[in-house]
Design an enzyme around this catalytic site. Structure first.
Site, PDB file in Angstrom:
ATOM      1  N   HIS A  99       0.874  -1.170   0.000  1.00 59.54           N
ATOM      2  CA  HIS A  99       0.000   0.000   0.000  1.00 59.54           C
ATOM      3  C   HIS A  99       0.913   1.222   0.000  1.00 59.54           C
ATOM      4  O   HIS A  99       2.030   1.163   0.528  1.00 59.54           O
ATOM      5  CB  HIS A  99      -0.827   0.112   1.276  1.00 59.54           C
ATOM      6  N   ASP A 102       2.544   1.951   3.307  1.00 60.17           N
ATOM      7  CA  ASP A 102       3.515   0.966   3.827  1.00 60.17           C
ATOM      8  C   ASP A 102       4.941   1.387   3.499  1.00 60.17           C
ATOM      9  O   ASP A 102       5.861   1.126   4.267  1.00 60.17           O
ATOM     10  CB  ASP A 102       3.335  -0.417   3.192  1.00 60.17           C
TER      11      ASP A 102
HETATM   12  C1  XLS Z   1      -7.392  -6.565   4.607  1.00 58.57           C
HETATM   13  C2  XLS Z   1      -6.939  -6.831   3.259  1.00 58.57           C
HETATM   14  C3  XLS Z   1      -5.816  -5.940   2.775  1.00 58.57           C
HETATM   15  C4  XLS Z   1      -5.689  -6.021   1.291  1.00 58.57           C
HETATM   16  C5  XLS Z   1      -4.935  -4.918   0.667  1.00 58.57           C
HETATM   17  O1  XLS Z   1      -8.109  -7.336   5.204  1.00 58.57           O
HETATM   18  O2  XLS Z   1      -6.608  -8.179   3.150  1.00 58.57           O
HETATM   19  O3  XLS Z   1      -4.624  -6.257   3.412  1.00 58.57           O
HETATM   20  O4  XLS Z   1      -5.123  -7.230   0.888  1.00 58.57           O
HETATM   21  O5  XLS Z   1      -5.468  -3.677   0.964  1.00 58.57           O
END
Ligand code: XLS
Ligand code: NI
Ligand code: NI
Length: 442
Positions: A99, A102
């Site tokens: 993201h 991150d």
């Molecule tokens: C959250 C999601 C997230 C997505 C990406 O539950 O799994 O991590 O994979 O935004």
């Protein structure tokens, strides 16, 4: 500089190895069905769980021991990039996912956040030049910051819609810059808490408008990654719009978006929706929507997204069966959207966890390949549905029957004979394959 000084490159040592820092089942070079496991399985590391998270939970602060945490802000972000590429190299994963937040801290303003992104993206690009690691997907985190309290594209506040669009625009540009193979939309807060203050129709229309704008912008800049929606039924919203693969499919059909998207199926989201992982994969597969996988698992005793590393080889086998029948994942991959437990705070635990995840999917792949080779499920299903291959069943599937002809047929039936579903023997057969897959090697 090394961030994981106690760990060398992880090697395959085989099922008998007692080395915690070696693969037992995942042999990257082993060829199955004409492809190496490494080529086929396309493992990805989730940046957020591996390099950004501190293992805090709603009741306790972070426990993770991470060398890069001695820095702050952009210095920490840079150290994380170094650590990440060392980790990718040592674990032997060829893909990663992130993201925006991150990889680089948010600034005071959107333009400052974008500048921070640019610095780190340039650094990641340099590292990618010297490695064969690729970007499986990136995404915009439009859920953590308080501005997303009422959602992003489905927010009641048009300013938030605009801000969210700007963040996705930036990530599409970054995806293009880094050669991302997919782009993910997970609607973290695209849903609602209560109908008492919600315009559900407008929110869904806006969500569709947002997706269309993303499709248009990617085309405009020549970013040809596969777009993926990641369904999840709840958490953080009480009701999330992309509930599961079937409701997301209906949404895409309704708004004429279905040709532009596939799905990123996460195991723990499937179980939160009251489905099995393989149900979500199967629904996506038979509708041409299976794009990528977030490989993790939930705790059957807990009703939230615990994001554990995959350890259930029964489930990874059935998942790999779907992936094989799908002809692989195309541009998608197996992204470990999984975190080590709060008590597993050492840096080496990140390796143990990924090794286990990679091994468990490798086992699943081997067993599923054998099941496919022997037509185990195909034979069962062919026999079970044999009544549609001839006579009245053939007429039904060929569109030659109607209610009148069916009534005439039914009136002439003396008795209806059903066949046993043989579920117990089928389960025993799967277990037999699981138990014998490595018999020669043990
Ligand atoms: C959250 C999601 C997230 C997505 C990406 O539950 O799994 O991590 O994979 O935004
Ligand atoms: Ni996910
Ligand atoms: Ni999740």
């Amino acid at each position: 500089m090394t961030w994981f000084e106690n760990v060398n490159k992880i090697k395959y040592e085989g099922p008998q190895s007692k080395n915690n820092l070696a693969f037992k089942f995942y042999n990257p070079e082993e060829v199955i069905n004409g492809k190496t496991m490494e080529e086929y399985l396309r493992y990805g590391v989730a940046y957020w769980h591996t390099f950004t998270a501190d293992l805090s939970d709603p009741f306790g602060s972070g426990t993770a021991i991470r060398g890069w945490d001695k820095f702050d802000g952009m210095d920490r972000a840079k150290a994380r990039v170094e650590a990440a590429f060392e980790f990718f190299e040592k674990i032997g994963a060829k893909y990663f996912c992130f993201h925006d937040v991150d990889i680089a801290p948010e600034g005071e303003t959107l333009s400052e956040s974008n500048k921070n992104q640019d610095v780190i993206v340039a650094m990641i690009k340099e590292y990618m030049k010297d490695s064969d690691v690729k970007l499986l997907w990136n995404t915009a985190n439009n859920f953590t910051n308080p501005r997303f309290v009422h959602g992003a594209a489905s927010s009641s506040n048009a300013d938030v819609f605009a801000y969210s669009a700007a963040k996705v625009k930036k990530q599409l540009e970054i995806g293009k810059e880094l050669g991302g193979e997919n782009y993910v939309f997970w609607g973290g807060r695209e849903g609602y808490e209560t109908l008492l203050n919600t315009d559900l129709g407008l929110e869904q229309d806006n969500l569709a408008r947002f997706f269309q704008m993303a499709v248009d912008y990617a085309k405009e800049i020549g970013f040809d990654a596969q777009f993926l929606i990641e369904p999840k039924p709840k958490e953080p919203s009480t009701h999330q719009y992309d509930f599961d693969s079937q409701s997301t499919h209906a949404f895409l059909l309704k708004y004429g978006l279905v040709d532009h998207f596939k799905l990123n199926i996460e195991a723990n989201h499937a179980t939160l929706a009251g489905h099995t992982f393989e149900h979500e994969l199967r629904y996506a597969r038979v509708n041409g929507l299976l794009g990528s996988v977030d490989a993790n698992q939930g705790d059957p005793l807990l009703g939230w997204d615990t994001d554990e590393f995959p350890a259930d080889i029964y489930s990874t086998t059935l998942a790999m069966y779907e992936i094989i029948k799908n002809g692989g994942l195309g541009s998608g991959g197996l992204n470990f959207d999984a975190k080590v437990r709060r008590g597993s705070f050492d840096p080496e635990d990140l390796f143990h966890a990924h090794i286990a995840g990679m091994d468990h999917f490798a086992v699943g792949y081997k067993v599923a390949s054998k099941l496919v080779e022997d037509n185990v499920f195909e034979n069962i299903i062919d026999e079970r549905y044999a009544s549609y291959k001839e006579g009245i069943g053939k007429d039904i599937v060929e569109g030659k029957a109607d209610f009148k002809s069916l009534e005439e047929y039914a009136l002439g039936l003396k008795e209806i004979k059903n066949k046993s579903g043989r579920l117990e023997v089928i389960k025993a057969t799967i277990n037999q394959y699981l138990l014998t897959a490595y018999a020669g090697e043990l």
